[in-house]
Design an enzyme around this catalytic site. Structure first.
Site, mmCIF file in Angstrom:
data_model
loop_
_atom_site.group_PDB
_atom_site.id
_atom_site.type_symbol
_atom_site.label_atom_id
_atom_site.label_comp_id
_atom_site.label_asym_id
_atom_site.label_seq_id
_atom_site.Cartn_x
_atom_site.Cartn_y
_atom_site.Cartn_z
ATOM 1 N N HIS A 1 -8.231 -16.252 9.781
ATOM 2 C CA HIS A 1 -8.926 -17.285 9.168
ATOM 3 C C HIS A 1 -8.844 -17.632 7.474
ATOM 4 C CE1 HIS A 1 -10.708 -19.173 12.713
ATOM 5 N NE2 HIS A 1 -10.485 -18.138 13.279
ATOM 6 N N ASP B 1 -9.021 -20.018 -1.046
ATOM 7 C CA ASP B 1 -9.754 -20.383 0.460
ATOM 8 C C ASP B 1 -8.859 -20.243 1.341
ATOM 9 O OD1 ASP B 1 -11.936 -20.937 2.071
ATOM 10 O OD2 ASP B 1 -12.874 -22.566 0.700
#
Ligand code: F6P
Length: 465
Positions: free
Chosen positions: A166, A374
């Site tokens: 992720h 991110d």
């Protein structure tokens, strides 16, 4: 169903279970957790008699017995207090997390952390060995469990194993600093399919694999020890229906009006919603805002910033320092530009339910998402999904995975403060009609490429491996 003897055809393994404990007075109950992963897997897992989820309950100590919440089968795994420090706070969040986020905070390498990381991964693998039916599909998630695919493969050659990261996969030059770089790559190569959020991460992963193993990757396919691992790009989405249903609720709309009024009905409301993490660039945006006010380019009478900073990993190195810096900057801006009863920054170091966040997204004219790095950033997507009237400007860091899909956002480099200031200033002054084409185009992506679609895409590719 006796969960001691039952064998499951689909097993998910992740650091956390898909549920959290909700306290109502002295009484606690389990409820499904909010967030992309749980929404993505709920349709596949809920009420599926063949599917279970293995993970940690979030409380250190002995594991509880398996249980069910709203049709989700949960198999808790124990993490001791010591492992919490060495495995979770240590190796996962002070070694891997900063290294995989471009080493923007210095990663630490400790052999005791590594030993705990290996032993927790082993516990996960052994647990799944007991639970998985012959030929079952196992989907392993995230940086806490990088070794698990390899460990599981050694114990159960019959399984179909998928792994999804992720967070970003860093550039090879950074990755090779890792003292246990070969062990981690061997761990990943136990999977049939390795999924990443962006093509950059997928390329980085393939380059690291060839550098460490010497195997030439053909495209994103790696042939090794008589087996093949595929690497693919699967950008995660949000539960768009849930956000849209909330937006349609009169209580949420009324709350949006109420929030704006409570701020003194300024002409522009800017919003930041982040976990309080040094990767999120909260200080960067606070500095840009302060300079814009000091230079008279934004007016404190007309412009207000709400910053939600959800408490996170407070025992992990680096998190207390970023909190101190953010709070110092908030105090500085309010001290210099606020007036009695009217701060310019409304800073909330608290968690908020999704309905409250959606009311804020619905009301905010400008959304600031400025991470230094991110994996994806689902807040950016939630903001877009909440803009039912196609207005609003999303100021988005190019270093968030979401920037690869939301090409019509106001893309910024968070290291370039002048560029960021220009983008914020232009977003504040943009008319509603000027925002519409960009927002419409982002909405098409966010409302189509949802969390559920992400899970379907990954699992259908895994079935062909
Ligand atoms: O972004 C990675 C991630 O692990 C998410 O999956 C999760 O929601 C978030 O970080 C919070 O992490 P933690 O489990 O450490 O609270």
């Amino acid at each position: 169903m006796n969960s001691n003897t039952h064998r499951w055809k689909f097993v998910v393994a992740a650091n956390r279970l898909p549920v959290r404990r909700l306290w109502q007075g002295q009484q606690a109950k389990w409820v499904p957790s909010p967030g992309g992963l749980v929404s993505a897997l709920q349709p596949v897992m809920a009420d599926n008699p063949d599917a279970t989820w293995v993970g940690w309950s979030g409380v250190p100590g002995d594991a509880e017995m398996p249980f069910e919440v709203e049709g989700l089968q949960c198999h808790p795994l124990s993490i001791s207090q010591g492992e919490l420090q060495l495995f979770y706070e240590g190796f996962s969040n002070t070694t891997l997390w900063p290294l995989f986020h471009d080493a923007i905070y210095p990663p630490e390498y400790h052999r005791t952390w590594w030993d705990a990381y290996r032993s927790v991964n082993e516990r996960y693998a052994k647990t799944v060995v007991e639970l998985a039916a012959p030929g079952a599909t196992v989907w392993i998630h995230d940086y806490h469990l990088l070794l698990m695919p390899g460990m599981l493969r050694k114990l159960r050659g019959d399984l179909r194993i998928g792994f999804f990261l992720h967070i970003p996969f860093p550039a090879r030059e950074l990755y090779i600093r890792m003292p246990w770089r070969s062990e981690i790559i061997s761990g990943l190569l136990g999977a049939d399919l390795v999924g990443l959020q962006t093509s950059l991460s997928a390329d980085n992963c393939c380059r690291a694999i060839s550098r460490i193993t010497g195997i030439k990757t053909s495209g994103k396919t790696i042939h090794h020890s008589e087996r093949t691992t595929r690497v693919g790009v699967f950008p995660i989405g949000i539960d768009a229906d849930r956000v849209q249903n909330l937006i349609a609720e009169p209580t949420v709309q009324a709350r949006a009006v109420e929030i704006r009024e409570s701020l003194g009905s300024p002409s522009t409301v800017m919003l930041g919603v982040d976990r309080l993490d040094y990767t999120k660039g909260i200080e960067v945006r606070m500095r840009a805002f302060r300079e814009l006010l000091a230079e008279g380019r934004l007016s404190p009478e007309n412009c207000v910033l709400i910053q939600i900073a959800e408490p996170s990993r407070s025992q992990v190195t680096g998190y207390a320092a970023v909190r101190r810096e953010v709070e110092r900057l908030v105090g500085d801006v309010n001290g210099n530009f606020g007036v009695m009863g009217r701060p310019v920054v409304h800073y909330l170091h608290q968690s908020h339910p999704i309905s409250e966040l959606v009311a804020m997204y619905f009301m905010a004219d400008v959304m600031l998402v400025t991470p230094l790095r991110d994996g994806m950033n689902l807040v950016a997507k939630e903001y877009v999904a909440s803009r039912a009237n196609n207005t609003g400007v999303l100021v988005l860091s190019e270093f968030a995975g979401a920037a690869q899909e939301l090409r019509t956002a106001e893309l910024i480099n968070p290291h370039d403060i002048e560029g960021l200031k220009l983008a914020i200033e232009s977003a504040v002054h943009r008319s509603k009609t000027d925002c519409t084409p960009a927002m419409k185009s982002m909405r098409r992506v966010v409302l189509t490429d949802t969390a559920q679609r992400w899970a379907e895409r990954f699992l259908s590719q895994l079935e062909t491996c």
